[in-house]
Scaffold this motif. Structure first.
Motif, PDB file in Angstrom:
ATOM      1  N   ARG A  51      11.316  37.563 -22.985  1.00  0.00           N
ATOM      2  CA  ARG A  51      11.826  36.349 -23.398  1.00  0.00           C
ATOM      3  C   ARG A  51      11.377  35.163 -22.605  1.00  0.00           C
ATOM      4  N   GLU A  52      10.700  35.541 -21.512  1.00  0.00           N
ATOM      5  CA  GLU A  52      10.125  34.497 -20.546  1.00  0.00           C
ATOM      6  C   GLU A  52       8.696  34.052 -21.053  1.00  0.00           C
ATOM      7  N   CYS A  53       8.601  32.835 -21.618  1.00  0.00           N
ATOM      8  CA  CYS A  53       7.062  32.809 -21.922  1.00  0.00           C
ATOM      9  C   CYS A  53       6.830  31.063 -22.226  1.00  0.00           C
ATOM     10  N   ASP A  54       5.754  30.664 -22.144  1.00  0.00           N
ATOM     11  CA  ASP A  54       5.464  29.181 -22.258  1.00  0.00           C
ATOM     12  C   ASP A  54       5.941  28.807 -23.973  1.00  0.00           C
ATOM     13  N   GLU A  55       6.082  27.604 -23.937  1.00  0.00           N
ATOM     14  CA  GLU A  55       6.909  27.107 -25.196  1.00  0.00           C
ATOM     15  C   GLU A  55       5.950  27.249 -26.380  1.00  0.00           C
ATOM     16  N   LEU A  56       4.684  27.408 -26.234  1.00  0.00           N
ATOM     17  CA  LEU A  56       3.863  27.719 -27.411  1.00  0.00           C
ATOM     18  C   LEU A  56       3.992  29.134 -27.990  1.00  0.00           C
ATOM     19  N   ASP A  57       4.140  30.078 -26.988  1.00  0.00           N
ATOM     20  CA  ASP A  57       4.381  31.337 -27.388  1.00  0.00           C
ATOM     21  C   ASP A  57       5.647  31.711 -27.884  1.00  0.00           C
ATOM     22  N   ARG A  58       6.786  31.014 -27.313  1.00  0.00           N
ATOM     23  CA  ARG A  58       8.085  31.235 -27.619  1.00  0.00           C
ATOM     24  C   ARG A  58       8.272  31.387 -29.270  1.00  0.00           C
ATOM     25  N   GLU A  63       9.617  34.781 -33.760  1.00  0.00           N
ATOM     26  CA  GLU A  63       9.431  35.365 -35.247  1.00  0.00           C
ATOM     27  C   GLU A  63       9.344  36.822 -35.232  1.00  0.00           C
ATOM     28  N   ASP A  64       8.597  37.294 -34.163  1.00  0.00           N
ATOM     29  CA  ASP A  64       8.560  38.413 -34.111  1.00  0.00           C
ATOM     30  C   ASP A  64       9.766  39.455 -33.845  1.00  0.00           C
ATOM     31  N   ILE A  65      10.895  38.648 -33.072  1.00  0.00           N
ATOM     32  CA  ILE A  65      12.064  39.379 -32.839  1.00  0.00           C
ATOM     33  C   ILE A  65      12.724  39.480 -34.278  1.00  0.00           C
TER      34      ILE A  65
END
Length: 134
Positions: A51-58, A63-65
């Motif tokens: 769940r920890e990622c930068d805003e672009l990957d969030r 969506e994957d979740i």
């Protein structure tokens, strides 16, 4: 054990005989086992999601979740249908439409072994639902 080809070639008088019921019972048991494995895998994947990622990957991660949760929900709803189909095999009502008592048909059961209604009855029910939604 019967094959799908043998099932499809069987005479109508053999509909839902002991061999056919055993074929579908085994198919449902295999489906239940496969579904259990898939559900456990999906739960494990969801618990491991980073769940920890930068805003672009969030957004991509979210969506994957969401896709995994939807698949998990869909699979979870199938389990009770499998159990109900196995109960119908035990009580001798498997393969017959719950509404009309007509044979559901081998072809339909091969595609959807949990089917409880003939294609005609299911279409009728969906048409009624459509009419009420409109």
């Amino acid at each position: 054990m019967l094959t799908e080809k043998q099932l499809l070639r069987a005479p109508r008088k053999d509909y839902m005989n002991g061999e056919q019921l055993e074929f579908f019972r085994q198919r449902l048991l295999d489906l239940r086992k496969e579904l259990g494995v898939r559900l456990e895998r999906a739960k494990a994947e969801l618990s491991e999601e980073h769940r920890e990622c930068d805003e672009l990957d969030r957004a991509s991660v979210e969506e994957d979740i969401n896709l995994k949760v939807r698949a998990l929900n869909r699979d979870s709803k199938l389990l009770p249908k499998i159990e109900e189909a196995l109960r119908r095999i035990e009580d001798g009502s498997y393969g017959y439409c719950e509404a009309t008592g007509a044979p559901i048909g081998i072809e339909r059961l091969l595609l959807r072994p949990t089917a409880a209604f003939s294609a005609e009855e299911k279409n009728r029910q969906e048409a009624i639902e459509q009419a009420y939604r409109s």
